[in-house]
Scaffold this active site. Sequence first.
Site, PDB file in Angstrom:
ATOM      1  CG  HIS A   3      18.913 -45.499  37.403  1.00  0.00           C
ATOM      2  ND1 HIS A   3      19.310 -44.873  36.239  1.00  0.00           N
ATOM      3  CD2 HIS A   3      18.815 -44.521  38.348  1.00  0.00           C
ATOM      4  CE1 HIS A   3      19.433 -43.577  36.463  1.00  0.00           C
ATOM      5  NE2 HIS A   3      19.145 -43.335  37.740  1.00  0.00           N
ATOM      6  CD  GLU A   4      18.579 -45.100  42.341  1.00  0.00           C
ATOM      7  OE1 GLU A   4      19.569 -44.464  42.777  1.00  0.00           O
ATOM      8  OE2 GLU A   4      17.655 -44.553  41.718  1.00  0.00           O
ATOM      9  CG  HIS A  19      23.213 -43.035  40.572  1.00  0.00           C
ATOM     10  ND1 HIS A  19      23.615 -42.094  39.638  1.00  0.00           N
ATOM     11  CD2 HIS A  19      21.849 -43.032  40.533  1.00  0.00           C
ATOM     12  CE1 HIS A  19      22.553 -41.550  39.077  1.00  0.00           C
ATOM     13  NE2 HIS A  19      21.473 -42.110  39.592  1.00  0.00           N
TER      14      HIS A  19
END
Length: 232
Positions: free
Chosen positions: A101-102, A105
């Site tokens: 998920h990071e 980004h």
Amino acid sequence: MFYPFFDSTYILVIIGMLLSMVASSYVNSTYRKFDKVMNRKGYTATDVARLILQDSGIHNVGVQQISGDLTDNYNSSTKILSLSQTVADSRSVAAIGVAAHECGHAVQDQKHYAPLKLRIAMVPVVNFGAKISIPLILIGAIFFSATPALVTIGLWCFALTFLFQVVTLPVEFNASRRALAILSENHILEDDELVMAKKVLTAAALTYVAAAVASLLQVLRLFLLFGNNNRN
């Protein structure tokens, strides 16, 4: 006469707090459940983060371990992807989902994803608005006959926090979609493991929804308390 800290509208704040507590409890219980399931290929979350960044052609982002529990984040200013102690060296499906998920980004940053750029640009404005909103509202309410516009300005400055939460939603949901797609395309997780990772990321996304609702309720409360006074 009004009592800004003891009135019936305070129920809105309580509802927001309860929603946030439920969402936080749900994401923690979901993470703990799938933190017990190790991925079959033996990757650590740090391995996965570096693999995703490399495969995405992102070579200017560093990966580091930081203290804390689920304090994972990506800093677009420093180009640093930070994984918490409980995630970085873990081989669990849950930890890999968080790391991916990071990375989502970081991919957004690389591709100049508009909502992410908007959120970054809003940070200083929202922080400033949050600092001055309550003082403006209180000063405007106390000296209303002389400074009626201060109440209105203060209310809208406070409302920026809700707008920021709204902008955050597509950023977080998109990062999770990118993460799951990358995990699948690179065959990092098996199909059943992907389902588990999706449940973790969905639970995490609900915390942002809860935060947006709580922020809206706070804005509504202030408008009910001071907006009516402003109209009068």
